[in-house]
Design an enzyme around this catalytic site. Structure first.
Site, PDB file in Angstrom:
ATOM      1  N   ASP A 239     -47.931 -25.098  71.613  1.00 33.74           N
ATOM      2  CA  ASP A 239     -46.902 -26.107  71.763  1.00 33.74           C
ATOM      3  C   ASP A 239     -46.388 -26.441  70.363  1.00 33.74           C
ATOM      4  OD1 ASP A 239     -45.167 -27.912  72.939  1.00 33.74           O
ATOM      5  OD2 ASP A 239     -46.692 -28.785  74.237  1.00 33.74           O
ATOM      6  N   CYS A 240     -45.241 -27.085  70.304  1.00 31.33           N
ATOM      7  CA  CYS A 240     -44.515 -27.147  69.033  1.00 31.33           C
ATOM      8  C   CYS A 240     -45.174 -28.077  68.017  1.00 31.33           C
ATOM      9  CB  CYS A 240     -43.066 -27.536  69.312  1.00 31.33           C
ATOM     10  SG  CYS A 240     -42.240 -26.247  70.279  1.00 31.33           S
TER      11      CYS A 240
END
Length: 714
Positions: A239-240
């Protein structure tokens, strides 16, 4: 992976320098011109339509699509999404536009379990049930990826792996503590089926830790379970900026180099973020090996090859025309999806549908009546046409009924205009209602306050809800208008369950419209005026009182969702009314006594005894009679959606296999257990509240499964 693409990927990566490999592990992957590898940005979104890349068909938010209870329909929607995504990618690429949101790697679907109605991102999911989530998730993945694994139409991504459903405000530091039973029974089931059965190409890790390990660098999740237990062959993406959380917030490492190495060593191949920029230093310091980097890049090159990004491995989908973007066929499907997502929760004395010829004046009131935000949810594309509930009702009523409009109140503030007094729109709403023969109240939420930390406003704790009441002055507005004595129809536009206890006691009809997509107002109007019969079913539980909910940060499933709850229920999972009467008859099972390994076929004749065509969601639930305290009660294990014309009867047949009867032990083992099982078939759960609301009790069978306890492949 095929042998051909695997070998091609190996040959490409073999020619790369270490620095080139590392750059390919970042979501913004630069071109390697000497190898004829074009630049590529991996980040794209397609939760309910191609998102953030300009015009596209905008379908209902995922939670609304889940209310169809129809995997085949989800497949059709996803096929349209990948068609538009492919058309966009090809046209953008021809023009040298290879930026963010322009690619073919879609970071969808979100198959986390909506375990708590306060979670802001729950509307991105397919609801609270692992089986329904798995069935719909697999259908969505197959529609996105196509039926040729060597030539992907696009690549889907199952996220967020795993044990992730809030709290949003703490997600960068939160440690989700979960038992082995709940891990395998609830949180991993849909992921497993998406990996093993649907062959999803990618898996995205979560921000949080799981039992102490950060999800994007978890040996247990990524190595032991995903790769070794499930034989996952695709790629894992973080995830970012989640990998930076390892050292900044989770504090499981002390440097970015160690964080990057931890992720790669445990099977994370692609970094949405910047941590992998430090892999060169991590390599020199001995934290990660060249072999681990090479293995990751080969997986990434393989999917790009299968997507047709290399000159000498063409895609059969290159002929898809840009004319497909938001074409009539696609927008009509979006309106159909919006209609099928609508759930009729209450309909006192059959007040719905309204007859526009008999209702002279209609007042449409509420902050969501004319709101585009309330149509689309988050992760959305841009529509060339939006139809709000107000606009849909105006268009449908035409000249046959007058439509009055009043906003009534702000979505969550005390006033609409900055310099005005509190409740500055209340009296306008009262005036409109007093002049009307019927009132349609459009209340709820939108993704500006219910959503993801960083996207949604802080009004509701970084997107999560502190409770289940309507925000701001909406409840007071509803009570004020209802007190006038006019017929009131409540249309709820929200992505989650809210407290509708007062509305259930006082208003005449309630429609849950979710976030119905760009043109959802057309579908809402068609339902209100009886163009078609509603058929949606709730993919989540509506609780009667939020006070009984467990602590939001507690990841135990005890007293959560319909499978485990002892809370008082207002509207149950699987429930939804229609304008027609559906009857079940001649129920049967293929055996009353069988072995623990045997499959069981459940059948019933389903008849439409009304005047509307109906989409009926036949539901089969199973419960082991001698279950342990930590095991669920009745749980959904079969669905079949059938179309019935007025007067038509069809046989619904659902086959239950050994895995459907299996239980998860306290230690997390999946076993087929002998003993007595209850099986129900009908249009709802076999629970007392569903019977009270529908007047029907599903047919229930008792069967005995003989033999010894058997291990089942999870």
């Amino acid at each position: 992976m095929s042998e051909r693409t695997r070998e091609y990927a190996h040959e490409l990566v073999e020619q790369m320098t270490t620095e080139e490999k590392i750059w390919q592990m970042l979501y913004e992957s630069p071109a390697i011109e000497r190898l004829k590898i074009p630049a590529y940005n991996w980040w794209n979104e397609a939760l309910h339509g191609v998102a953030r890349a300009g015009v596209a068909t905008v379908f209902p938010q995922a939670i609304g699509m889940a209310a169809t209870f129809d995997p085949d329909f989800l497949y059709r929607i996803a096929d349209v999404i990948s068609t538009e995504g492919r058309a966009k990618f090809q046209e953008f690429s021809k023009r040298g536009d290879r930026g963010i949101y322009k690619g073919l790697t879609f970071w969808a679907p979100n198959i986390n379990i909506f375990r708590d109605p306060r979670w802001g991102r729950g509307h991105e999911t397919f609801g609270e049930d692992p089986y329904l989530t798995a069935e719909l998730g697999m259908a969505f993945i197959r529609g996105i990826q196509g039926d040729d694994p060597d030539h992907l139409k696009a690549a889907a991504c199952a996220k967020h792996f795993a044990v992730h459903s809030g709290p949003e405000a703490l997600r960068h530091e939160f440690d989700a503590q979960v038992s082995e039973h709940d891990l395998y029974d609830t949180y991993l089931y849909a992921f497993c089926r998406c990996v093993k059965d649907a062959k999803v190409e990618a898996v995205m890790g979560a921000y949080n830790r799981v039992n102490g390990e950060p999800a994007c660098g978890s040996q247990r999740l990524l190595r032991d379970i995903l790769r070794d237990e499930w034989n996952f062959e695709g790629h894992v993406v973080s995830d970012c900026w989640a990998i930076n959380d390892f050292h900044l917030h989770h504090c499981v490492t002390d440097t970015v180099e160690r964080s990057a190495a931890m992720a790669v060593n445990n099977g994370c191949d692609l970094n949405c973020g910047s941590a992998f920029l430090h892999l060169g230093k991590a390599l020199k310091q001995g934290f990660v090996s060249e072999e681990a980097i090479t293995e990751a890049v080969e997986r990434l090159m393989d999917v790009r090859i299968r997507l047709g990004m290399m000159e000498d491995y063409k895609s059969p989908y290159e002929s898809i025309s840009y004319d497909k973007i938001e074409c009539r066929e696609h927008t009509e499907l979006s309106v159909e999806a919006a209609f099928r997502s609508l759930v009729l929760l209450k309909n006192t004395d059959h007040i719905l549908p309204l007859d526009k010829k008999k209702v002279g004046t209609i007042a449409v009131i509420g902050p969501n009546a004319n709101s585009r935000d309330a149509l689309v949810g988050n992760y959305t594309g841009t529509s060339s046409l939006y139809i709000t509930p107000l606009e849909g009702i105006q268009q449908y009523a035409g000249d046959e009924a007058r439509v009055l409009y009043a906003q009534g109140c702000h979505l969550y503030k005390d006033k609409v205009e900055f310099l005005a007094e509190d409740k500055d729109r209340f009296q306008e709403a009262v005036m409109a209602a007093e002049k009307a023969d019927a009132v349609i109240m459009c209340l709820g939420l939108d993704a500006t306050i219910e959503g993801e930390e960083g996207d949604a406003g802080n009004e509701y704790a970084s997107g999560d809800k502190p409770g289940l009441r309507l925000p701001g002055q909406q409840q007071e507005l509803l009570e004020t208008i209802t007190a006038l004595g006019k017929p009131v129809i409540l249309v709820l536009l929200a992505g989650s369950a809210l407290d509708l206890s007062w509305a259930d006691r006082h208003v005449d009809a309630i429609i849950d419209a979710w976030y119905p997509g760009a043109r959802g107002g057309k579908a809402i109007a068609e339902m209100i005026f009886g163009e078609k019969s509603p058929s949606g079913k709730l993919p989540v539980t509506f609780y009667a009182d939020e006070k009984e909910l467990p602590d939001f940060c507690d990841y135990s499933m005890k007293n959560r969702t319909y499978r485990y709850t002892d809370c008082e229920i207002l509207y149950p999972f699987g429930y939804g009314l229609s304008y027609t009467d559906v009857g079940y008859s001649e129920p049967s099972i293929s055996c009353e006594e069988c072995g623990v390994k045997d499959s069981v076929t459940v059948t019933a004749h389903v008849t439409n005894r009304g005047n509307y065509q109906i989409q009926e969601s036949v539901q089969v639930y199973i419960r082991h009679e001698d279950r342990a305290d930590y095991e669920p009660g009745f749980q959904l294990k079969g669905i079949k959606n059938i179309t019935l014309n007025p007067g038509e009867t069809k046989e619904a047949e659902i086959v239950l296999d050994m895995r459907d009867f299996a239980v998860i032990t306290e230690e997390g083992r999946c076993v087929a257990r002998p003993g007595v099982y209850k099986i129900s078939i009908g249009g709802c759960q076999p629970d007392q509240r569903s019977v009270e609301l529908t007047g029907r009790w599903p047919d229930i069978f008792q069967i005995k499964r003989n033999g010894r306890e058997e291990n089942v492949i999870y």
